[in-house]
Design a protein around this motif. Structure first.
Motif, PDB file in Angstrom:
ATOM      1  N   PRO A  54       0.824  -1.206   0.000  1.00 57.73           N
ATOM      2  CA  PRO A  54       0.000   0.000   0.000  1.00 57.73           C
ATOM      3  C   PRO A  54       0.854   1.251   0.000  1.00 57.73           C
ATOM      4  O   PRO A  54       1.893   1.320   0.670  1.00 57.73           O
ATOM      5  CB  PRO A  54      -0.791  -0.121   1.309  1.00 57.73           C
ATOM      6  N   ILE A  55       0.472   2.248  -0.785  1.00 62.17           N
ATOM      7  CA  ILE A  55       1.148   3.540  -0.725  1.00 62.17           C
ATOM      8  C   ILE A  55       0.109   4.615  -0.463  1.00 62.17           C
ATOM      9  O   ILE A  55      -1.044   4.519  -0.894  1.00 62.17           O
ATOM     10  CB  ILE A  55       1.963   3.835  -1.996  1.00 62.17           C
ATOM     11  N   SER A  56       0.523   5.635   0.251  1.00 67.05           N
ATOM     12  CA  SER A  56      -0.366   6.743   0.579  1.00 67.05           C
ATOM     13  C   SER A  56      -0.405   7.739  -0.575  1.00 67.05           C
ATOM     14  O   SER A  56       0.528   7.818  -1.373  1.00 67.05           O
ATOM     15  CB  SER A  56       0.118   7.441   1.855  1.00 67.05           C
ATOM     16  N   THR A  57      -1.470   8.493  -0.668  1.00 67.45           N
ATOM     17  CA  THR A  57      -1.611   9.504  -1.718  1.00 67.45           C
ATOM     18  C   THR A  57      -1.989  10.841  -1.096  1.00 67.45           C
ATOM     19  O   THR A  57      -2.541  10.898   0.008  1.00 67.45           O
ATOM     20  CB  THR A  57      -2.678   9.096  -2.749  1.00 67.45           C
ATOM     21  N   ALA A  58      -1.682  11.915  -1.829  1.00 65.36           N
ATOM     22  CA  ALA A  58      -2.002  13.259  -1.344  1.00 65.36           C
ATOM     23  C   ALA A  58      -2.102  14.207  -2.528  1.00 65.36           C
ATOM     24  O   ALA A  58      -1.524  13.964  -3.594  1.00 65.36           O
ATOM     25  CB  ALA A  58      -0.938  13.741  -0.366  1.00 65.36           C
ATOM     26  N   GLN A  59      -2.835  15.273  -2.329  1.00 61.22           N
ATOM     27  CA  GLN A  59      -2.933  16.331  -3.330  1.00 61.22           C
ATOM     28  C   GLN A  59      -2.013  17.476  -2.919  1.00 61.22           C
ATOM     29  O   GLN A  59      -1.978  17.859  -1.745  1.00 61.22           O
ATOM     30  CB  GLN A  59      -4.379  16.835  -3.441  1.00 61.22           C
ATOM     31  N   VAL A  60      -1.231  17.996  -3.888  1.00 63.51           N
ATOM     32  CA  VAL A  60      -0.343  19.115  -3.583  1.00 63.51           C
ATOM     33  C   VAL A  60      -0.103  19.932  -4.843  1.00 63.51           C
ATOM     34  O   VAL A  60      -0.032  19.386  -5.946  1.00 63.51           O
ATOM     35  CB  VAL A  60       1.010  18.625  -3.002  1.00 63.51           C
ATOM     36  N   ASP A  61      -0.012  21.232  -4.672  1.00 62.86           N
ATOM     37  CA  ASP A  61       0.396  22.133  -5.749  1.00 62.86           C
ATOM     38  C   ASP A  61       1.890  22.370  -5.577  1.00 62.86           C
ATOM     39  O   ASP A  61       2.316  23.089  -4.668  1.00 62.86           O
ATOM     40  CB  ASP A  61      -0.384  23.444  -5.656  1.00 62.86           C
ATOM     41  N   ALA A  62       2.707  21.763  -6.419  1.00 64.61           N
ATOM     42  CA  ALA A  62       4.157  21.824  -6.252  1.00 64.61           C
ATOM     43  C   ALA A  62       4.728  23.214  -6.474  1.00 64.61           C
ATOM     44  O   ALA A  62       5.888  23.467  -6.136  1.00 64.61           O
ATOM     45  CB  ALA A  62       4.830  20.824  -7.193  1.00 64.61           C
ATOM     46  N   ASP A  63       3.943  24.126  -7.030  1.00 61.37           N
ATOM     47  CA  ASP A  63       4.383  25.514  -7.172  1.00 61.37           C
ATOM     48  C   ASP A  63       4.233  26.285  -5.873  1.00 61.37           C
ATOM     49  O   ASP A  63       4.811  27.366  -5.711  1.00 61.37           O
ATOM     50  CB  ASP A  63       3.574  26.227  -8.269  1.00 61.37           C
ATOM     51  N   ASN A  64       3.443  25.745  -4.960  1.00 58.77           N
ATOM     52  CA  ASN A  64       3.134  26.425  -3.706  1.00 58.77           C
ATOM     53  C   ASN A  64       4.050  25.895  -2.604  1.00 58.77           C
ATOM     54  O   ASN A  64       3.859  24.785  -2.106  1.00 58.77           O
ATOM     55  CB  ASN A  64       1.657  26.196  -3.359  1.00 58.77           C
ATOM     56  N   VAL A  65       5.043  26.699  -2.222  1.00 57.76           N
ATOM     57  CA  VAL A  65       6.043  26.234  -1.263  1.00 57.76           C
ATOM     58  C   VAL A  65       5.419  25.906   0.085  1.00 57.76           C
ATOM     59  O   VAL A  65       5.689  24.849   0.678  1.00 57.76           O
ATOM     60  CB  VAL A  65       7.165  27.280  -1.100  1.00 57.76           C
ATOM     61  N   SER A  66       4.570  26.761   0.591  1.00 54.16           N
ATOM     62  CA  SER A  66       3.988  26.534   1.913  1.00 54.16           C
ATOM     63  C   SER A  66       3.115  25.285   1.925  1.00 54.16           C
ATOM     64  O   SER A  66       3.094  24.529   2.908  1.00 54.16           O
ATOM     65  CB  SER A  66       3.186  27.754   2.360  1.00 54.16           C
ATOM     66  N   PRO A  91      10.813  25.738  -6.548  1.00 58.89           N
ATOM     67  CA  PRO A  91       9.868  25.722  -5.415  1.00 58.89           C
ATOM     68  C   PRO A  91      10.012  24.473  -4.550  1.00 58.89           C
ATOM     69  O   PRO A  91       9.900  24.559  -3.319  1.00 58.89           O
ATOM     70  CB  PRO A  91       8.494  25.794  -6.091  1.00 58.89           C
ATOM     71  N   LEU A  92      10.275  23.330  -5.160  1.00 60.56           N
ATOM     72  CA  LEU A  92      10.405  22.105  -4.373  1.00 60.56           C
ATOM     73  C   LEU A  92      11.719  22.084  -3.595  1.00 60.56           C
ATOM     74  O   LEU A  92      11.769  21.584  -2.459  1.00 60.56           O
ATOM     75  CB  LEU A  92      10.301  20.880  -5.276  1.00 60.56           C
ATOM     76  N   MET A  93      12.783  22.639  -4.163  1.00 60.36           N
ATOM     77  CA  MET A  93      14.032  22.753  -3.400  1.00 60.36           C
ATOM     78  C   MET A  93      13.844  23.709  -2.220  1.00 60.36           C
ATOM     79  O   MET A  93      14.342  23.459  -1.119  1.00 60.36           O
ATOM     80  CB  MET A  93      15.167  23.218  -4.313  1.00 60.36           C
ATOM     81  N   ASP A  94      13.118  24.812  -2.449  1.00 57.01           N
ATOM     82  CA  ASP A  94      12.818  25.740  -1.354  1.00 57.01           C
ATOM     83  C   ASP A  94      12.039  25.033  -0.252  1.00 57.01           C
ATOM     84  O   ASP A  94      12.317  25.214   0.948  1.00 57.01           O
ATOM     85  CB  ASP A  94      12.005  26.932  -1.874  1.00 57.01           C
ATOM     86  N   ALA A  95      11.061  24.224  -0.647  1.00 55.03           N
ATOM     87  CA  ALA A  95      10.239  23.522   0.341  1.00 55.03           C
ATOM     88  C   ALA A  95      11.082  22.519   1.132  1.00 55.03           C
ATOM     89  O   ALA A  95      10.916  22.383   2.358  1.00 55.03           O
ATOM     90  CB  ALA A  95       9.081  22.811  -0.360  1.00 55.03           C
ATOM     91  N   CYS A  96      11.984  21.827   0.454  1.00 53.82           N
ATOM     92  CA  CYS A  96      12.843  20.863   1.154  1.00 53.82           C
ATOM     93  C   CYS A  96      13.750  21.562   2.154  1.00 53.82           C
ATOM     94  O   CYS A  96      13.966  21.066   3.271  1.00 53.82           O
ATOM     95  CB  CYS A  96      13.665  20.074   0.143  1.00 53.82           C
ATOM     96  N   LEU A  97      14.278  22.716   1.780  1.00 52.77           N
ATOM     97  CA  LEU A  97      15.118  23.475   2.704  1.00 52.77           C
ATOM     98  C   LEU A  97      14.323  23.916   3.925  1.00 52.77           C
ATOM     99  O   LEU A  97      14.787  23.799   5.064  1.00 52.77           O
ATOM    100  CB  LEU A  97      15.712  24.691   1.994  1.00 52.77           C
ATOM    101  N   GLU A  98      13.113  24.411   3.697  1.00 58.71           N
ATOM    102  CA  GLU A  98      12.296  24.904   4.812  1.00 58.71           C
ATOM    103  C   GLU A  98      11.859  23.758   5.727  1.00 58.71           C
ATOM    104  O   GLU A  98      11.815  23.908   6.955  1.00 58.71           O
ATOM    105  CB  GLU A  98      11.070  25.638   4.279  1.00 58.71           C
ATOM    106  N   ALA A  99      11.577  22.608   5.129  1.00 60.61           N
ATOM    107  CA  ALA A  99      11.090  21.476   5.930  1.00 60.61           C
ATOM    108  C   ALA A  99      12.220  20.591   6.443  1.00 60.61           C
ATOM    109  O   ALA A  99      11.981  19.713   7.272  1.00 60.61           O
ATOM    110  CB  ALA A  99      10.117  20.643   5.092  1.00 60.61           C
ATOM    111  N   GLY A 100      13.434  20.791   5.930  1.00 62.95           N
ATOM    112  CA  GLY A 100      14.572  20.017   6.412  1.00 62.95           C
ATOM    113  C   GLY A 100      14.611  18.586   5.911  1.00 62.95           C
ATOM    114  O   GLY A 100      14.745  17.649   6.693  1.00 62.95           O
ATOM    115  N   VAL A 101      14.516  18.414   4.575  1.00 66.37           N
ATOM    116  CA  VAL A 101      14.499  17.062   4.012  1.00 66.37           C
ATOM    117  C   VAL A 101      15.359  17.034   2.745  1.00 66.37           C
ATOM    118  O   VAL A 101      15.493  18.047   2.054  1.00 66.37           O
ATOM    119  CB  VAL A 101      13.049  16.617   3.704  1.00 66.37           C
TER     120      VAL A 101
END
Length: 408
Positions: A54-66, A91-101
């Protein structure tokens, strides 16, 4: 425990999800997210049916950093695998930096309003990732990706210096459509119609798009095809990190039918990336064209034939001129049988999984920062290609054969 968040539910995202599910001891938790949740759910159902994972799913706008940061904080992955559009890399690199991943992608950044894909935007993140203690692996697809590793492996085992590099990407598949692209139509057509650049005399030389072509005969009976010289991003990083390269060229095969359709679409303005007004609304012609063309993710059902992608490399070894050809041949129908996708998606998705595995188990990119594929030890990746579905072959060529791109 190593969980991953895969962002992007196209053909490549589907392959990555399936291949990660084949290694449950490495990828203990998988979440697949996209702007369109239904696409994620369809892929998740296929994964569960094939592997009972089983894998989980989610909706996300990858342009939206927050919004992406919120999803990362909820999922708590060890790594984000970006197989969304190249516009969304930053935007995804920015999100990874902010979230620490940690972060991985398969293609470099391209601004939405200009068909210009270069690494300098992402290389500029080096200090930020270093300070955050995070790793970013760029271009872990096939080309870029495997072709970078082929070149690094050749330098490690076959050459003292590499002088000439020709990357040849042939898709000998037949999808049965009048006109279709084997990956995202918008990205594919932007790449093909952009001016060609190749590396020579210490700089990139620009020529008109699709203005240089020749015949190329693939090994193992794949066939003979017309290959066209075009720009591709791995040349930028390879010529930076292997400074002895005197000339680097990228070639891709296109059928006469593809060229004919592309010329018509260009002539009538359907490949434009600037806005036009239609019925009081602003539209971008190329994005409209993408909407009416076949979805590359659906082509696996009808595609037959094989791909042949590799590097023809010339240089010196112990004072003597030497040449080799290292390549992979991939069968479209076998890919569809295994993961439900055609070979072009497969050849990009498998290296993304391998790059993720090597990051998560500490084999690659042990130091924080932004890394290209060829900056890592090529041997573990080459071994993994043989193990996980993309076996490769290396043959010696005469320097004369390499000069003329004759490999059979």
């Amino acid at each position: 425990m190593s969980s991953v968040l895969i962002i992007g539910a196209g053909g490549v995202g589907s392959v990555v999800a399936h291949k990660c599910a084949q290694l449950p001891n490495t990828f203990t938790e998988i979440t697949l997210a996209s702007r369109t949740l239904s696409k994620c759910e369809t892929i998740a159902e296929s994964v569960n049916q094939r592997y009972q994972v089983p894998i989980s799913t989610a909706q996300v706008d990858a342009d939206n950093v927050s919004e992406t940061v919120a999803l990362i904080q909820k999922v708590q992955p060890s790594l984000v695998i970006n197989v969304a559009l190249p516009y969304q890399d930053l935007p995804l690199m920015d999100a990874c930096l902010e979230a620490g991943v940690h972060y991985l992608d398969t293609a470099n950044y391209e601004p939405p309003n200009e068909a210009k894909f270069e690494y300098h935007w992402q290389w500029a993140y080096q200090e930020r990732f270093e300070k955050a203690g995070l790793k970013a692996l760029l271009g872990s697809g096939f080309d870029p990706g495997v072709t970078n590793v082929f070149t690094a492996w050749a330098l490690k085992h076959h050459f003292d210096e590499i002088h000439y590099l020709d990357i040849v990407d042939v898709n000998g598949g037949d999808h049965g459509q009048a006109f279709a692209t084997n990956f995202n139509p918008e990205i594919n057509i932007r790449e093909v119609t952009a001016p060609c650049r190749h590396w020579e005399d210490g700089a990139f030389q620009e020529t008109p798009a699709m203005s240089t072509h020749q015949s190329f005969t693939c090994p193992e009976g794949v066939g003979t095809y017309s290959i066209y010289r075009m720009y591709h991003e791995e040349m930028e990083s390879l010529t930076k990190h292997i400074p002895t390269i005197k000339r680097a060229q990228f070639w891709m095969s296109f059928s006469d039918n593809y060229i004919k359709h592309l010329e018509v679409l260009q002539n009538v303005g359907m490949t434009r990336i600037d806005e036009v007004e239609y019925n009081g609304q602003k539209i971008i012609p190329l994005q409209f064209l993408k909407a009416v063309l076949p979805d590359p993710g659906d082509l696996g059902k009808t595609t037959t034939g094989r791909t042949c992608i590799g590097c023809i490399i010339r240089g010196n070894r112990k004072g003597k001129e030497k040449a080799i050809y290292v390549y992979n041949i991939c069968n479209h129908e076998a890919c569809f049988e295994e993961v439900g996708s055609q070979g072009v998606s497969y050849t990009t998705g498998v290296p993304a999984m391998i790059g993720a595995k090597l990051m998560l188990d500490g084999t690659w990119t042990s130091e924080a920062g932004v890394w290209n594929m060829e900056q890592n030890d090529p041997d573990p990746f080459m071994d993994a290609l043989n193990q996980y579905g993309l076996p490769w072959t290396c043959v010696e060529l005469t320097p004369e054969a390499a000069k003329s791109l004759t490999v059979t």
